[in-house]
Design a protein around this motif. Sequence first.
Motif, PDB file in Angstrom:
ATOM      1  N   LEU A 156       0.765  -1.179   0.210  1.00 22.37           N
ATOM      2  CA  LEU A 156      -0.036  -0.050  -0.096  1.00 22.37           C
ATOM      3  C   LEU A 156       0.807   1.290   0.272  1.00 22.37           C
ATOM      4  CD1 LEU A 156      -2.592   1.656   0.026  1.00 22.37           C
ATOM      5  CD2 LEU A 156      -2.663   1.242   2.695  1.00 22.37           C
ATOM      6  N   ALA A 157       1.885   1.283   0.666  1.00 26.12           N
ATOM      7  CA  ALA A 157       2.809   2.187   0.881  1.00 26.12           C
ATOM      8  C   ALA A 157       3.497   2.667  -0.597  1.00 26.12           C
ATOM      9  CB  ALA A 157       3.992   2.157   1.852  1.00 26.12           C
ATOM     10  N   ARG A 158       3.814   1.478  -1.437  1.00 25.85           N
ATOM     11  CA  ARG A 158       4.326   1.674  -2.627  1.00 25.85           C
ATOM     12  C   ARG A 158       3.386   2.457  -3.596  1.00 25.85           C
ATOM     13  NH1 ARG A 158       6.799  -2.999  -6.363  1.00 25.85           N
ATOM     14  NH2 ARG A 158       8.573  -2.764  -4.771  1.00 25.85           N
ATOM     15  N   ARG A 159       2.074   1.742  -3.644  1.00 26.61           N
ATOM     16  CA  ARG A 159       0.920   2.398  -4.365  1.00 26.61           C
ATOM     17  C   ARG A 159       0.760   3.757  -4.178  1.00 26.61           C
ATOM     18  NH1 ARG A 159      -1.266  -2.634  -3.271  1.00 26.61           N
ATOM     19  NH2 ARG A 159      -2.922  -1.684  -1.598  1.00 26.61           N
ATOM     20  N   ARG A 160       0.719   4.258  -2.742  1.00 26.88           N
ATOM     21  CA  ARG A 160       0.521   5.880  -2.587  1.00 26.88           C
ATOM     22  C   ARG A 160       1.750   6.293  -3.114  1.00 26.88           C
ATOM     23  NH1 ARG A 160      -2.957   5.945   2.383  1.00 26.88           N
ATOM     24  NH2 ARG A 160      -4.719   4.819   1.462  1.00 26.88           N
ATOM     25  N   VAL A 161       2.852   5.902  -2.841  1.00 30.87           N
ATOM     26  CA  VAL A 161       3.972   6.898  -3.496  1.00 30.87           C
ATOM     27  C   VAL A 161       3.912   6.729  -4.991  1.00 30.87           C
ATOM     28  CG1 VAL A 161       6.602   6.728  -3.813  1.00 30.87           C
ATOM     29  CG2 VAL A 161       5.774   6.526  -1.430  1.00 30.87           C
ATOM     30  N   ASN A 162       3.635   5.586  -5.655  1.00 31.50           N
ATOM     31  CA  ASN A 162       3.583   5.874  -7.147  1.00 31.50           C
ATOM     32  C   ASN A 162       2.602   6.853  -7.580  1.00 31.50           C
ATOM     33  OD1 ASN A 162       5.429   3.902  -7.666  1.00 31.50           O
ATOM     34  ND2 ASN A 162       3.939   2.259  -7.935  1.00 31.50           N
ATOM     35  N   GLY A 163       1.371   7.127  -6.959  1.00 29.54           N
ATOM     36  CA  GLY A 163       0.513   8.164  -7.235  1.00 29.54           C
ATOM     37  C   GLY A 163       0.957   9.447  -6.915  1.00 29.54           C
ATOM     38  N   TYR A 164       1.627   9.580  -5.827  1.00 25.99           N
ATOM     39  CA  TYR A 164       2.246  11.027  -5.494  1.00 25.99           C
ATOM     40  C   TYR A 164       3.415  11.300  -6.438  1.00 25.99           C
ATOM     41  CZ  TYR A 164       4.565  14.327  -2.798  1.00 25.99           C
ATOM     42  OH  TYR A 164       5.174  15.640  -2.234  1.00 25.99           O
ATOM     43  N   LEU A 165       4.241  10.296  -6.926  1.00 24.67           N
ATOM     44  CA  LEU A 165       5.359  10.731  -7.929  1.00 24.67           C
ATOM     45  C   LEU A 165       4.866  11.204  -9.218  1.00 24.67           C
ATOM     46  CD1 LEU A 165       7.821   7.779  -7.065  1.00 24.67           C
ATOM     47  CD2 LEU A 165       8.093  10.217  -6.576  1.00 24.67           C
ATOM     48  N   GLY A 166       3.621  10.214  -9.621  1.00 23.90           N
ATOM     49  CA  GLY A 166       2.976  10.611 -10.845  1.00 23.90           C
ATOM     50  C   GLY A 166       2.601  12.258 -10.989  1.00 23.90           C
ATOM     51  N   MET A 167       1.863  12.586  -9.801  1.00 21.60           N
ATOM     52  CA  MET A 167       1.145  13.740  -9.676  1.00 21.60           C
ATOM     53  C   MET A 167       2.291  14.898  -9.393  1.00 21.60           C
ATOM     54  SD  MET A 167      -2.323  13.409  -9.885  1.00 21.60           S
ATOM     55  CE  MET A 167      -2.876  14.771  -9.188  1.00 21.60           C
ATOM     56  N   HIS A 168       3.353  14.460  -8.731  1.00 20.08           N
ATOM     57  CA  HIS A 168       4.267  15.669  -8.379  1.00 20.08           C
ATOM     58  C   HIS A 168       5.685  15.814  -8.964  1.00 20.08           C
ATOM     59  CE1 HIS A 168       1.227  17.190  -5.283  1.00 20.08           C
ATOM     60  NE2 HIS A 168       1.082  15.853  -4.885  1.00 20.08           N
ATOM     61  N   MET A 179       5.928  10.966 -14.617  1.00 19.18           N
ATOM     62  CA  MET A 179       5.131   9.821 -14.718  1.00 19.18           C
ATOM     63  C   MET A 179       6.341   8.576 -14.769  1.00 19.18           C
ATOM     64  SD  MET A 179       2.100  10.001 -14.455  1.00 19.18           S
ATOM     65  CE  MET A 179       1.503   8.797 -14.964  1.00 19.18           C
ATOM     66  N   ALA A 180       7.443   8.804 -15.331  1.00 20.90           N
ATOM     67  CA  ALA A 180       8.545   7.855 -15.252  1.00 20.90           C
ATOM     68  C   ALA A 180       9.378   7.430 -14.130  1.00 20.90           C
ATOM     69  CB  ALA A 180       9.623   8.386 -16.562  1.00 20.90           C
ATOM     70  N   VAL A 181       8.697   7.883 -13.023  1.00 19.32           N
ATOM     71  CA  VAL A 181       9.182   7.697 -11.699  1.00 19.32           C
ATOM     72  C   VAL A 181       8.356   6.711 -10.770  1.00 19.32           C
ATOM     73  CG1 VAL A 181      10.429   8.610  -9.673  1.00 19.32           C
ATOM     74  CG2 VAL A 181      10.589   9.989 -11.647  1.00 19.32           C
ATOM     75  N   LEU A 182       8.717   5.829 -10.580  1.00 16.59           N
ATOM     76  CA  LEU A 182       7.889   4.752  -9.621  1.00 16.59           C
ATOM     77  C   LEU A 182       8.665   4.101  -8.347  1.00 16.59           C
ATOM     78  CD1 LEU A 182       6.666   2.465 -12.579  1.00 16.59           C
ATOM     79  CD2 LEU A 182       5.319   4.016 -11.339  1.00 16.59           C
TER      80      LEU A 182
END
Length: 127
Positions: free
Chosen positions: A34-46, A49-52
């Motif tokens: 869940l932590a990784r999914r939250r970070v993926n969303g945050y990175l894509g928004m802020h 997109m090429a950062v996961l």
Amino acid sequence: MFQVVMEHQEPSNDSGPFRVEVHFAGEIKVSPALARRRVNGYLGMHVMMAVLGGEPILILGQRPAWRVPARFSPPGTKNAAPTIIGSVDVDANSGEVIPLTDDQIAAMQHLANAIVASSSLPATQAG
């Protein structure tokens, strides 16, 4: 599998050995997935997109947090290993992303752009 790191509040002893006692008992409410999914969303928004997010590390301290490395994979480099350009923390009990500062976001973006500029990708592929 995940790693656990314990913050040590005592000053380090540069001149010789020192003693460390570690004890933690408690419930961590947020899973590493869940932590990784939250970070993926945050990175894509802020950031971009090429950062996961990579493999989370549980940081135990006064406020337990998942530290998730931010891994950049330039577009058009499917076989290249991602480069870690920073990290994002997630509160391990609430699941809230601990926001990066504007300077931290800019540093990640700058590093990602430098990676693209130094690669052999044509500018049209790096987009």
